[in-house]
Scaffold this motif. Structure first.
Motif, PDB file in Angstrom:
ATOM      1  N   ARG A 146       0.818  -1.214   0.000  1.00  0.00           N
ATOM      2  CA  ARG A 146       0.000   0.000   0.000  1.00  0.00           C
ATOM      3  C   ARG A 146       0.852   1.264   0.000  1.00  0.00           C
ATOM      4  N   LYS A 147       2.117   1.138   0.368  1.00  0.00           N
ATOM      5  CA  LYS A 147       3.000   2.301   0.430  1.00  0.00           C
ATOM      6  C   LYS A 147       3.798   2.498  -0.846  1.00  0.00           C
ATOM      7  N   ILE A 148       3.667   1.556  -1.782  1.00  0.00           N
ATOM      8  CA  ILE A 148       4.454   1.600  -3.013  1.00  0.00           C
ATOM      9  C   ILE A 148       3.511   1.595  -4.212  1.00  0.00           C
ATOM     10  N   GLY A 149       3.723   2.543  -5.126  1.00  0.00           N
ATOM     11  CA  GLY A 149       2.976   2.570  -6.380  1.00  0.00           C
ATOM     12  C   GLY A 149       3.903   2.206  -7.517  1.00  0.00           C
ATOM     13  N   MET A 150       3.373   1.499  -8.512  1.00  0.00           N
ATOM     14  CA  MET A 150       4.201   1.081  -9.640  1.00  0.00           C
ATOM     15  C   MET A 150       3.514   1.442 -10.953  1.00  0.00           C
ATOM     16  N   VAL A 151       4.301   1.936 -11.896  1.00  0.00           N
ATOM     17  CA  VAL A 151       3.812   2.205 -13.248  1.00  0.00           C
ATOM     18  C   VAL A 151       4.780   1.504 -14.196  1.00  0.00           C
ATOM     19  N   PHE A 152       4.232   0.628 -15.015  1.00  0.00           N
ATOM     20  CA  PHE A 152       5.063  -0.207 -15.873  1.00  0.00           C
ATOM     21  C   PHE A 152       5.231   0.395 -17.265  1.00  0.00           C
ATOM     22  N   GLN A 153       6.139  -0.197 -18.039  1.00  0.00           N
ATOM     23  CA  GLN A 153       6.423   0.285 -19.386  1.00  0.00           C
ATOM     24  C   GLN A 153       5.178   0.235 -20.259  1.00  0.00           C
ATOM     25  N   ARG A 154       4.480  -0.860 -20.234  1.00  0.00           N
ATOM     26  CA  ARG A 154       3.254  -0.999 -21.031  1.00  0.00           C
ATOM     27  C   ARG A 154       2.079  -0.547 -20.170  1.00  0.00           C
ATOM     28  N   PRO A 155       1.306   0.409 -20.642  1.00  0.00           N
ATOM     29  CA  PRO A 155       0.162   0.881 -19.861  1.00  0.00           C
ATOM     30  C   PRO A 155      -0.836  -0.255 -19.627  1.00  0.00           C
ATOM     31  N   ASN A 156      -1.361  -0.321 -18.434  1.00  0.00           N
ATOM     32  CA  ASN A 156      -2.281  -1.394 -18.099  1.00  0.00           C
ATOM     33  C   ASN A 156      -3.523  -0.885 -17.356  1.00  0.00           C
ATOM     34  N   PRO A 157      -4.321  -0.046 -18.034  1.00  0.00           N
ATOM     35  CA  PRO A 157      -5.575   0.349 -17.382  1.00  0.00           C
ATOM     36  C   PRO A 157      -6.460  -0.883 -17.227  1.00  0.00           C
ATOM     37  N   PHE A 158      -7.257  -0.915 -16.172  1.00  0.00           N
ATOM     38  CA  PHE A 158      -8.166  -2.043 -15.976  1.00  0.00           C
ATOM     39  C   PHE A 158      -9.225  -1.978 -17.079  1.00  0.00           C
ATOM     40  N   PRO A 159      -9.284  -2.982 -17.952  1.00  0.00           N
ATOM     41  CA  PRO A 159     -10.106  -2.899 -19.170  1.00  0.00           C
ATOM     42  C   PRO A 159     -11.606  -2.816 -18.928  1.00  0.00           C
ATOM     43  N   THR A 160     -12.091  -3.336 -17.818  1.00  0.00           N
ATOM     44  CA  THR A 160     -13.535  -3.317 -17.580  1.00  0.00           C
ATOM     45  C   THR A 160     -13.986  -2.086 -16.807  1.00  0.00           C
ATOM     46  N   LEU A 161     -13.025  -1.254 -16.394  1.00  0.00           N
ATOM     47  CA  LEU A 161     -13.358  -0.080 -15.585  1.00  0.00           C
ATOM     48  C   LEU A 161     -13.331   1.200 -16.410  1.00  0.00           C
ATOM     49  N   SER A 162     -14.152   2.147 -16.008  1.00  0.00           N
ATOM     50  CA  SER A 162     -14.156   3.466 -16.639  1.00  0.00           C
ATOM     51  C   SER A 162     -12.894   4.222 -16.245  1.00  0.00           C
ATOM     52  N   ILE A 163     -12.662   5.333 -16.893  1.00  0.00           N
ATOM     53  CA  ILE A 163     -11.531   6.195 -16.540  1.00  0.00           C
ATOM     54  C   ILE A 163     -11.640   6.584 -15.073  1.00  0.00           C
ATOM     55  N   PHE A 164     -12.820   7.014 -14.654  1.00  0.00           N
ATOM     56  CA  PHE A 164     -13.057   7.409 -13.268  1.00  0.00           C
ATOM     57  C   PHE A 164     -12.707   6.265 -12.313  1.00  0.00           C
ATOM     58  N   ASP A 165     -13.245   5.071 -12.596  1.00  0.00           N
ATOM     59  CA  ASP A 165     -13.020   3.929 -11.709  1.00  0.00           C
ATOM     60  C   ASP A 165     -11.577   3.442 -11.733  1.00  0.00           C
ATOM     61  N   ASN A 166     -10.886   3.608 -12.863  1.00  0.00           N
ATOM     62  CA  ASN A 166      -9.469   3.269 -12.914  1.00  0.00           C
ATOM     63  C   ASN A 166      -8.680   4.121 -11.932  1.00  0.00           C
ATOM     64  N   VAL A 167      -8.982   5.412 -11.892  1.00  0.00           N
ATOM     65  CA  VAL A 167      -8.234   6.314 -11.005  1.00  0.00           C
ATOM     66  C   VAL A 167      -8.503   5.978  -9.543  1.00  0.00           C
ATOM     67  N   ILE A 168      -9.721   5.650  -9.211  1.00  0.00           N
ATOM     68  CA  ILE A 168     -10.102   5.438  -7.816  1.00  0.00           C
ATOM     69  C   ILE A 168      -9.947   3.968  -7.384  1.00  0.00           C
ATOM     70  N   ALA A 169      -9.461   3.125  -8.280  1.00  0.00           N
ATOM     71  CA  ALA A 169      -9.391   1.683  -8.045  1.00  0.00           C
ATOM     72  C   ALA A 169      -8.627   1.298  -6.780  1.00  0.00           C
ATOM     73  N   GLY A 170      -7.556   1.994  -6.474  1.00  0.00           N
ATOM     74  CA  GLY A 170      -6.769   1.654  -5.287  1.00  0.00           C
ATOM     75  C   GLY A 170      -7.585   1.702  -4.009  1.00  0.00           C
ATOM     76  N   TYR A 171      -8.461   2.656  -3.923  1.00  0.00           N
ATOM     77  CA  TYR A 171      -9.314   2.776  -2.743  1.00  0.00           C
ATOM     78  C   TYR A 171     -10.328   1.640  -2.687  1.00  0.00           C
ATOM     79  N   LYS A 172     -10.941   1.354  -3.828  1.00  0.00           N
ATOM     80  CA  LYS A 172     -11.946   0.287  -3.875  1.00  0.00           C
ATOM     81  C   LYS A 172     -11.308  -1.065  -3.584  1.00  0.00           C
ATOM     82  N   LEU A 173     -10.162  -1.341  -4.185  1.00  0.00           N
ATOM     83  CA  LEU A 173      -9.492  -2.626  -3.994  1.00  0.00           C
ATOM     84  C   LEU A 173      -9.020  -2.827  -2.560  1.00  0.00           C
ATOM     85  N   ASN A 174      -8.794  -1.741  -1.843  1.00  0.00           N
ATOM     86  CA  ASN A 174      -8.366  -1.826  -0.448  1.00  0.00           C
ATOM     87  C   ASN A 174      -9.522  -1.659   0.534  1.00  0.00           C
ATOM     88  N   GLY A 175     -10.746  -1.629   0.006  1.00  0.00           N
ATOM     89  CA  GLY A 175     -11.919  -1.555   0.868  1.00  0.00           C
ATOM     90  C   GLY A 175     -12.086  -0.228   1.588  1.00  0.00           C
TER      91      GLY A 175
END
Length: 102
Positions: A7-36
């Motif tokens: 939870r203290k480390i964020g990673m961004v990889f060479q190949r972009p990997n947006p979550f394909p089933t999520l909207s732009i909005f939900d992609n940005v907020i995903a960390g909060y949702k995935l951590n409850g």
């Protein structure tokens, strides 16, 4: 231990990997949702707007926040992934070398 460290480390990889089933909005907020972590609607909206502005993507996507993120161009997807990472405010962000030009 591992979850708390992750939870203290964020990673961004060479190949972009947006979550394909999520909207732009939900992609940005995903960390909060995935951590409850439950946020008020106004808090979610503020985090999404701020994060997208921080990566210079807000003006390009503000009218299509509920569209899927995988329909963006490659550079836009990369910035979306960076926005998703910084939205959760990690202590450390690991960026793959190709993201250095962004």
């Amino acid at each position: 231990m591992t979850i708390n460290l992750r939870r203290k480390i964020g990673m961004v990889f060479q190949r972009p990997n947006p979550f394909p089933t999520l909207s732009i909005f939900d992609n940005v907020i995903a960390g909060y949702k995935l951590n409850g972590i439950h946020l008020k609607k106004s808090e979610r909206e503020e985090i999404v707007e701020t994060s997208l502005k921080d990566v210079a993507l807000w003006d390009e996507v503000k009218d299509s926040l509920h569209s899927k993120g995988n329909f963006l161009s490659g550079g836009q997807q990369q910035r979306l992934c960076i926005a998703r990472t910084i939205a959760f405010r990690p202590e450390v962000i690991l960026l793959d070398e190709p993201t250095s030009a962004l």
